[in-house]
Motif scaffolding. Structure first.
Motif, short mmCIF file in Angstrom:
data_model
loop_
_atom_site.label_atom_id
_atom_site.label_comp_id
_atom_site.label_asym_id
_atom_site.label_seq_id
_atom_site.Cartn_x
_atom_site.Cartn_y
_atom_site.Cartn_z
N ALA A 19 0.66 -1.03 -0.10
CA ALA A 19 -0.02 -0.10 -0.20
C ALA A 19 0.69 1.30 0.02
O ALA A 19 1.79 1.29 0.84
CB ALA A 19 -0.93 -0.05 1.17
N LEU A 20 0.81 2.08 -1.00
CA LEU A 20 1.40 3.27 -1.43
C LEU A 20 0.81 4.59 -0.56
O LEU A 20 -0.38 4.77 -0.58
CB LEU A 20 1.77 3.38 -2.60
N ARG A 21 1.52 5.19 0.22
CA ARG A 21 1.32 6.55 0.95
C ARG A 21 2.24 7.62 0.57
O ARG A 21 3.39 7.40 0.60
CB ARG A 21 1.04 6.45 2.39
N THR A 22 1.92 8.80 0.23
CA THR A 22 2.81 10.01 -0.06
C THR A 22 2.63 10.89 1.39
O THR A 22 1.82 11.19 1.90
CB THR A 22 2.16 10.71 -0.94
N ILE A 23 4.06 11.04 1.88
CA ILE A 23 4.27 11.89 3.31
C ILE A 23 4.77 13.07 3.00
O ILE A 23 5.98 13.18 2.28
CB ILE A 23 4.83 10.98 4.22
N ASP A 24 4.26 14.05 3.45
CA ASP A 24 5.07 15.20 3.33
C ASP A 24 4.58 16.06 4.61
O ASP A 24 3.81 15.76 5.48
CB ASP A 24 4.56 16.41 2.18
N THR A 25 5.39 17.40 5.11
CA THR A 25 5.11 17.91 5.90
C THR A 25 4.89 19.51 5.47
O THR A 25 5.09 19.89 4.47
CB THR A 25 6.18 17.97 7.12
N ASP A 26 4.48 20.27 6.47
CA ASP A 26 4.46 21.83 5.99
C ASP A 26 5.33 22.59 6.59
O ASP A 26 5.24 23.76 6.83
CB ASP A 26 2.90 22.16 6.64
N ASP A 27 6.77 21.97 6.86
CA ASP A 27 7.85 22.80 7.16
C ASP A 27 8.09 23.89 6.13
O ASP A 27 8.05 23.66 4.85
CB ASP A 27 8.82 21.93 7.53
N SER A 31 12.24 18.97 5.12
CA SER A 31 13.11 18.11 6.26
C SER A 31 12.83 16.55 5.73
O SER A 31 11.62 16.30 5.89
CB SER A 31 12.65 18.43 7.71
N LEU A 32 13.67 15.95 5.20
CA LEU A 32 13.41 14.28 4.85
C LEU A 32 13.35 13.65 6.36
O LEU A 32 12.52 12.95 6.37
CB LEU A 32 14.60 13.83 4.42
N ALA A 33 14.16 14.19 7.19
CA ALA A 33 13.89 13.38 8.59
C ALA A 33 12.55 13.65 9.15
O ALA A 33 11.89 12.54 9.67
CB ALA A 33 14.91 14.14 9.50
N ALA A 34 11.96 14.79 8.78
CA ALA A 34 10.37 14.97 9.52
C ALA A 34 9.68 13.79 8.70
O ALA A 34 8.50 13.38 9.21
CB ALA A 34 10.17 16.17 9.30
N CYS A 35 9.61 14.00 7.41
CA CYS A 35 8.65 13.15 6.50
C CYS A 35 8.96 11.88 7.07
O CYS A 35 7.81 10.90 7.03
CB CYS A 35 9.22 13.29 5.05
N GLY A 39 5.86 9.56 8.46
CA GLY A 39 5.24 8.41 7.76
C GLY A 39 5.23 7.04 8.76
O GLY A 39 4.44 6.41 8.82
N ILE A 40 6.30 7.02 9.40
CA ILE A 40 6.43 5.63 10.21
C ILE A 40 5.72 5.83 11.52
O ILE A 40 4.93 4.82 11.90
CB ILE A 40 7.96 5.41 10.88
N ALA A 41 5.30 6.96 12.22
CA ALA A 41 4.75 7.14 13.34
C ALA A 41 2.99 6.89 12.87
O ALA A 41 2.31 6.79 13.91
CB ALA A 41 4.97 8.46 13.92
N SER A 42 2.90 7.07 11.65
CA SER A 42 1.26 7.01 11.30
C SER A 42 1.04 5.26 11.32
O SER A 42 -0.16 5.22 11.30
CB SER A 42 0.95 7.55 10.19
N ALA A 43 1.82 4.38 11.34
CA ALA A 43 1.40 3.15 11.29
C ALA A 43 1.26 2.67 12.80
O ALA A 43 1.90 3.17 13.86
CB ALA A 43 2.63 2.18 10.61
N ASP A 44 0.83 1.24 12.87
CA ASP A 44 0.64 0.68 14.25
C ASP A 44 2.13 0.29 14.61
O ASP A 44 3.03 0.09 13.94
CB ASP A 44 -0.06 -0.60 14.26
N PRO A 45 2.41 0.26 16.03
CA PRO A 45 3.71 0.17 16.72
C PRO A 45 4.32 -1.05 16.04
O PRO A 45 5.67 -0.93 15.77
CB PRO A 45 3.42 0.03 18.22
N ASP A 46 3.84 -2.21 15.69
CA ASP A 46 4.62 -3.29 15.27
C ASP A 46 4.21 -3.62 13.68
O ASP A 46 4.73 -4.76 13.33
CB ASP A 46 4.09 -4.50 16.14
#
Length: 210
Positions: A19-27, A31-35, A39-46
């Motif tokens: 499943a593909l998702r596009t992640i960006d921020t409003d910085d 910031s690649l690190a922020a993106c 993206g990772i934080a949006s998923a379930d922990p495991d």
């Protein structure tokens, strides 16, 4: 955008079950690190997450191996042992239908970016990537040192290649780039020292949440 569109098509063709998702921020400053962190934080922990740069494609077999192993390893996985930058010529060859492994390229020694495979739980255990890195440069190298120091081992690599597509490069100079370089030196100095690295990573978390 042409590179990003090619990457999307690549996943649809070779990894259709992903499943593909596009992640960006409003910085204000990209910031690649922020993106990556968002993206990772949006998923379930495991849940296993593949974080792919918008200009980089992996080999399917190596990526699937990394996804399987990342579920329980407690470390981040890199689905490659070779990072190939295609450049203008190699990019054109790939788009014309030549097999990726046969395209002209430049080997980027020591690369640790492009495609990551992890769970949010593993990513959080070593602080993710430092969002104080803005613009371009060093966030991936700093992350690698933090991973090695705080998790006790480097990221796990899987035999294979990733291919970075051609596009206009960003300017790696100026005040922000110099600030990134200075922060990178702090990571180098803290390498191997769990306490010092923990304090450095904690500082990044405070900035990110403010």
């Amino acid at each position: 955008m042409p590179a990003f569109e090619f990457v999307q098509e690549w996943y649809s063709r070779f990894l259709p079950d992903f499943a593909l998702r596009t992640i960006d921020t409003d910085d204000d400053i990209f910031s690649l690190a922020a993106c990556r962190n968002r993206g990772i934080a949006s998923a379930d922990p495991d849940q296993v997450v593949v974080v792919a740069d918008a200009d980089t494609v992996p080999e399917p077999t190596a990526l699937r191996e990394a996804v399987s192993a990342a579920r329980t390893s407690g470390r981040v996985h890199l689905p490659y042992t070779e990072y190939r930058w295609l450049g203008r010529t190699g990019d054109a060859q790939l788009r014309s239908g030549l097999a990726a492994e046969e395209c002209d390229h430049e080997l980027v020694v020591g690369a640790c970016s492009g495609v990551y495979v992890t769970t949010p739980r593993t990513w959080a255990r070593h602080g993710g990537q430092d969002e104080r890195f803005r613009g371009w440069g060093f966030e991936d190298a700093a992350w690698y040192i933090a991973h090695e120091t705080l998790l006790g081992a480097p990221p796990v690599r899987h035999e294979g290649r990733v291919y970075a597509l051609h596009h206009q490069g960003e300017v790696r100079a100026g005040t922000q780039y110099d600030a990134n370089a200075a922060l990178m030196e702090r990571y180098r100095s803290a390498g191997g020292d769990v306490l010092a690295m923990s304090q450095l990573v904690a500082g990044a978390a405070v900035v990110s949440s403010s």
